[in-house]
Structure formats: C-alpha cells, structure tokens
Motif scaffolding. Structure first.
Motif, PDB file in Angstrom:
ATOM      1  N   GLY A  60     -15.101 -65.566  65.816  1.00 15.60           N
ATOM      2  CA  GLY A  60     -15.193 -64.343  64.839  1.00 15.60           C
ATOM      3  C   GLY A  60     -14.811 -65.450  63.873  1.00 15.60           C
ATOM      4  O   GLY A  60     -15.533 -65.599  62.628  1.00 15.60           O
ATOM      5  N   ILE A  61     -13.747 -66.691  63.457  1.00 17.51           N
ATOM      6  CA  ILE A  61     -13.744 -67.887  62.989  1.00 17.51           C
ATOM      7  C   ILE A  61     -15.526 -68.203  62.306  1.00 17.51           C
ATOM      8  O   ILE A  61     -15.234 -68.351  60.598  1.00 17.51           O
ATOM      9  CB  ILE A  61     -12.145 -68.466  63.069  1.00 17.51           C
ATOM     10  CG1 ILE A  61     -12.436 -69.164  61.100  1.00 17.51           C
ATOM     11  CG2 ILE A  61     -12.723 -69.124  63.674  1.00 17.51           C
ATOM     12  CD1 ILE A  61     -11.596 -67.919  60.553  1.00 17.51           C
ATOM     13  N   GLN A 120      -7.496 -59.508  62.560  1.00 17.31           N
ATOM     14  CA  GLN A 120      -8.395 -59.615  64.474  1.00 17.31           C
ATOM     15  C   GLN A 120      -9.061 -60.495  64.835  1.00 17.31           C
ATOM     16  O   GLN A 120      -9.607 -60.684  65.436  1.00 17.31           O
ATOM     17  CB  GLN A 120      -9.823 -57.655  64.209  1.00 17.31           C
ATOM     18  CG  GLN A 120      -8.547 -56.468  64.059  1.00 17.31           C
ATOM     19  CD  GLN A 120      -8.068 -56.179  64.744  1.00 17.31           C
ATOM     20  OE1 GLN A 120      -8.961 -55.853  66.234  1.00 17.31           O
ATOM     21  NE2 GLN A 120      -6.745 -55.737  65.159  1.00 17.31           N
ATOM     22  N   GLU A 121      -8.766 -61.967  64.211  1.00 13.63           N
ATOM     23  CA  GLU A 121      -9.062 -62.556  64.693  1.00 13.63           C
ATOM     24  C   GLU A 121      -8.803 -63.052  65.916  1.00 13.63           C
ATOM     25  O   GLU A 121      -9.717 -63.536  66.709  1.00 13.63           O
ATOM     26  CB  GLU A 121      -8.828 -63.894  63.691  1.00 13.63           C
ATOM     27  CG  GLU A 121      -9.373 -63.697  62.222  1.00 13.63           C
ATOM     28  CD  GLU A 121      -7.929 -62.803  61.314  1.00 13.63           C
ATOM     29  OE1 GLU A 121      -8.444 -62.913  59.778  1.00 13.63           O
ATOM     30  OE2 GLU A 121      -6.711 -62.271  61.101  1.00 13.63           O
ATOM     31  N   SER A 122      -7.923 -61.989  66.173  1.00 12.19           N
ATOM     32  CA  SER A 122      -7.429 -62.787  68.050  1.00 12.19           C
ATOM     33  C   SER A 122      -8.416 -62.352  69.465  1.00 12.19           C
ATOM     34  O   SER A 122      -8.429 -62.833  69.989  1.00 12.19           O
ATOM     35  CB  SER A 122      -5.738 -62.703  68.217  1.00 12.19           C
ATOM     36  OG  SER A 122      -5.504 -61.366  68.007  1.00 12.19           O
ATOM     37  N   GLY A 160     -10.023 -47.238  62.790  1.00 17.29           N
ATOM     38  CA  GLY A 160      -8.387 -48.236  63.295  1.00 17.29           C
ATOM     39  C   GLY A 160      -9.092 -49.268  63.126  1.00 17.29           C
ATOM     40  O   GLY A 160      -9.123 -50.224  62.515  1.00 17.29           O
ATOM     41  N   PRO A 161      -9.226 -50.566  64.370  1.00 22.04           N
ATOM     42  CA  PRO A 161      -8.890 -51.707  63.951  1.00 22.04           C
ATOM     43  C   PRO A 161     -10.328 -52.008  64.688  1.00 22.04           C
ATOM     44  O   PRO A 161     -10.570 -53.853  64.186  1.00 22.04           O
ATOM     45  CB  PRO A 161      -8.183 -52.221  65.806  1.00 22.04           C
ATOM     46  CG  PRO A 161      -7.644 -51.195  65.913  1.00 22.04           C
ATOM     47  CD  PRO A 161      -8.443 -49.739  65.729  1.00 22.04           C
ATOM     48  N   ARG A 162     -11.165 -50.502  64.559  1.00 23.91           N
ATOM     49  CA  ARG A 162     -12.732 -51.529  65.609  1.00 23.91           C
ATOM     50  C   ARG A 162     -13.265 -51.613  63.517  1.00 23.91           C
ATOM     51  O   ARG A 162     -13.335 -50.449  62.745  1.00 23.91           O
ATOM     52  CB  ARG A 162     -12.995 -50.494  66.271  1.00 23.91           C
ATOM     53  CG  ARG A 162     -12.336 -50.442  67.543  1.00 23.91           C
ATOM     54  CD  ARG A 162     -12.752 -49.682  68.490  1.00 23.91           C
ATOM     55  NE  ARG A 162     -12.864 -48.294  67.826  1.00 23.91           N
ATOM     56  CZ  ARG A 162     -13.702 -47.032  68.616  1.00 23.91           C
ATOM     57  NH1 ARG A 162     -14.535 -48.138  69.289  1.00 23.91           N
ATOM     58  NH2 ARG A 162     -13.873 -46.731  67.622  1.00 23.91           N
ATOM     59  N   CYS A 163     -14.824 -52.743  64.171  1.00 25.28           N
ATOM     60  CA  CYS A 163     -15.481 -52.473  62.656  1.00 25.28           C
ATOM     61  C   CYS A 163     -16.360 -51.453  63.255  1.00 25.28           C
ATOM     62  O   CYS A 163     -16.661 -50.662  63.762  1.00 25.28           O
ATOM     63  CB  CYS A 163     -16.050 -53.970  63.344  1.00 25.28           C
ATOM     64  SG  CYS A 163     -17.365 -54.325  64.494  1.00 25.28           S
ATOM     65  N   THR A 164     -17.359 -51.357  61.848  1.00 26.62           N
ATOM     66  CA  THR A 164     -19.050 -50.727  62.374  1.00 26.62           C
ATOM     67  C   THR A 164     -19.610 -50.607  62.876  1.00 26.62           C
ATOM     68  O   THR A 164     -19.895 -49.755  63.575  1.00 26.62           O
ATOM     69  CB  THR A 164     -19.435 -50.198  60.829  1.00 26.62           C
ATOM     70  OG1 THR A 164     -18.586 -50.370  59.884  1.00 26.62           O
ATOM     71  CG2 THR A 164     -20.670 -49.308  60.817  1.00 26.62           C
ATOM     72  N   ILE A 172     -16.898 -59.871  68.691  1.00 33.06           N
ATOM     73  CA  ILE A 172     -16.716 -61.152  67.346  1.00 33.06           C
ATOM     74  C   ILE A 172     -16.735 -61.215  66.261  1.00 33.06           C
ATOM     75  O   ILE A 172     -16.190 -61.763  65.255  1.00 33.06           O
ATOM     76  CB  ILE A 172     -17.605 -62.256  68.293  1.00 33.06           C
ATOM     77  CG1 ILE A 172     -17.658 -62.902  69.263  1.00 33.06           C
ATOM     78  CG2 ILE A 172     -18.821 -63.428  66.697  1.00 33.06           C
ATOM     79  CD1 ILE A 172     -18.971 -63.504  70.774  1.00 33.06           C
ATOM     80  N   VAL A 173     -18.114 -59.938  66.181  1.00 31.40           N
ATOM     81  CA  VAL A 173     -18.020 -59.282  64.542  1.00 31.40           C
ATOM     82  C   VAL A 173     -16.962 -58.059  63.895  1.00 31.40           C
ATOM     83  O   VAL A 173     -16.578 -58.996  63.348  1.00 31.40           O
ATOM     84  CB  VAL A 173     -18.845 -58.054  64.965  1.00 31.40           C
ATOM     85  CG1 VAL A 173     -18.897 -57.307  63.369  1.00 31.40           C
ATOM     86  CG2 VAL A 173     -20.659 -58.439  64.848  1.00 31.40           C
ATOM     87  N   ARG A 174     -15.994 -58.195  64.887  1.00 24.74           N
ATOM     88  CA  ARG A 174     -14.887 -57.594  64.535  1.00 24.74           C
ATOM     89  C   ARG A 174     -13.906 -58.404  63.731  1.00 24.74           C
ATOM     90  O   ARG A 174     -13.527 -58.827  63.354  1.00 24.74           O
ATOM     91  CB  ARG A 174     -13.951 -56.690  65.761  1.00 24.74           C
ATOM     92  CG  ARG A 174     -12.854 -56.108  65.281  1.00 24.74           C
ATOM     93  CD  ARG A 174     -11.365 -55.469  66.360  1.00 24.74           C
ATOM     94  NE  ARG A 174     -12.465 -55.187  67.088  1.00 24.74           N
ATOM     95  CZ  ARG A 174     -11.550 -54.397  68.266  1.00 24.74           C
ATOM     96  NH1 ARG A 174     -10.540 -54.983  68.343  1.00 24.74           N
ATOM     97  NH2 ARG A 174     -11.804 -53.673  69.179  1.00 24.74           N
ATOM     98  N   ALA A 175     -13.444 -59.329  65.269  1.00 19.23           N
ATOM     99  CA  ALA A 175     -12.691 -60.856  64.511  1.00 19.23           C
ATOM    100  C   ALA A 175     -13.400 -61.363  63.874  1.00 19.23           C
ATOM    101  O   ALA A 175     -12.347 -61.894  62.633  1.00 19.23           O
ATOM    102  CB  ALA A 175     -12.876 -62.240  65.834  1.00 19.23           C
TER     103      ALA A 175
END
Length: 142
Positions: free
Chosen positions: A102-103, A95-97, A61-65, A86-89
């Motif tokens: 994250g940026i 998903q930056e927010s 979904g919106p989540r990272c590995t 932070i990794v996801r963003a």
C-alpha cells in the motif's frame, strides 16, 4: 453509464474506475460541494465521497470504496479481494498495515498528482499500474 466522484483523484478514485470494466462508462470529476447536485443532473452514480453520508458507494468503517463496489456488485475474485487490501492500505490513513504494498501505491498516486495531470490523464496513466498489481496478486494466490 455515468459515474461521478470528487476531482483530484488519487488511490481509491483511480482504483474504482479501473474496477468498473465497462467500455461505455463515463467518469465525471467535480468539486466536493457539487457532487450530489451534479450526480442528480447527470444521472450519474456517485462514489468515494467519505464526507457525504448519503452516497452509497463509499468508505465503510475501515474499508475503502473499492471494497464497497466489490461487496455491492458481488465480485468474488480472490485476487481482487487481495488488491482491495492494497488499495485500502494506500488510501486510508491508519490502514497501512493491511498490505505492505500500500505505501508504494500511495507514493505512486501522489507522484501522479504532483505531475499536475488532469483526472482523466491520471486514470489513463495509472490503469496499467492496477493491471500490474492485479497480475501480481493473482500470482501470489497460486
């Protein structure tokens, strides 16, 4: 244990090996099209290949590995949960927010990629960044 992912690592594919705290771990990097075949040949665990649905350790979904590994291996460290945001963003567009940091992490990862380093060198040079971010989120939780 062997792990395998797509070559040209950036955020999630650096964060995941950092999370896998196994000094015996070996990480292999291959072209997308060869990932499943090479994983089978090498007996390696494939991770972070969002376009290949059969790979279990992947975006969800919106989540990272990174978050999938935390979930599947029942890691309960609150600092790692914060680092995962932070990794996801940094890794997933849109998903930056979820984490302002994250940026910055995305920019760092893109900078290492622009340096033309091998995937192995990117891991070695970026692991201290994740060590620092982990220390940062630990302090935030206090």
């Amino acid at each position: 244990m062997k792990w395998i992912t797509r070559q040209d690592v950036k955020v999630d594919r650096v964060a995941c090996p950092w999370l896998i705290i196994d000094p015996q771990a070996e990480f292999l990097f291959v072209e997308d099209k060869d990932l499943v075949e090479k994983a089978n040949q090498e007996g390696a665990i494939p991770f972070d290949a969002p376009k290949i649905e059969s790979i279990k350790l992947n975006h969800r979904g919106p989540r990272c590995t990174f978050e999938a590994i935390i979930e599947d291996y029942a890691v309960s460290d609150p600092a790692l949960a914060r680092l995962a945001l932070i990794v996801r963003a940094a890794d997933i567009k849109g998903q930056e927010s979820v984490a302002a940091e994250g940026i910055g992490l995305r920019s760092i990862a893109q900078g290492f990629a622009a340096m033309g380093l091998s995937d192995e060198d990117r891991l070695a040079r970026q692991f201290p960044v994740y060590d620092a971010l982990y220390a940062y989120v630990q302090r935030q939780g206090k």
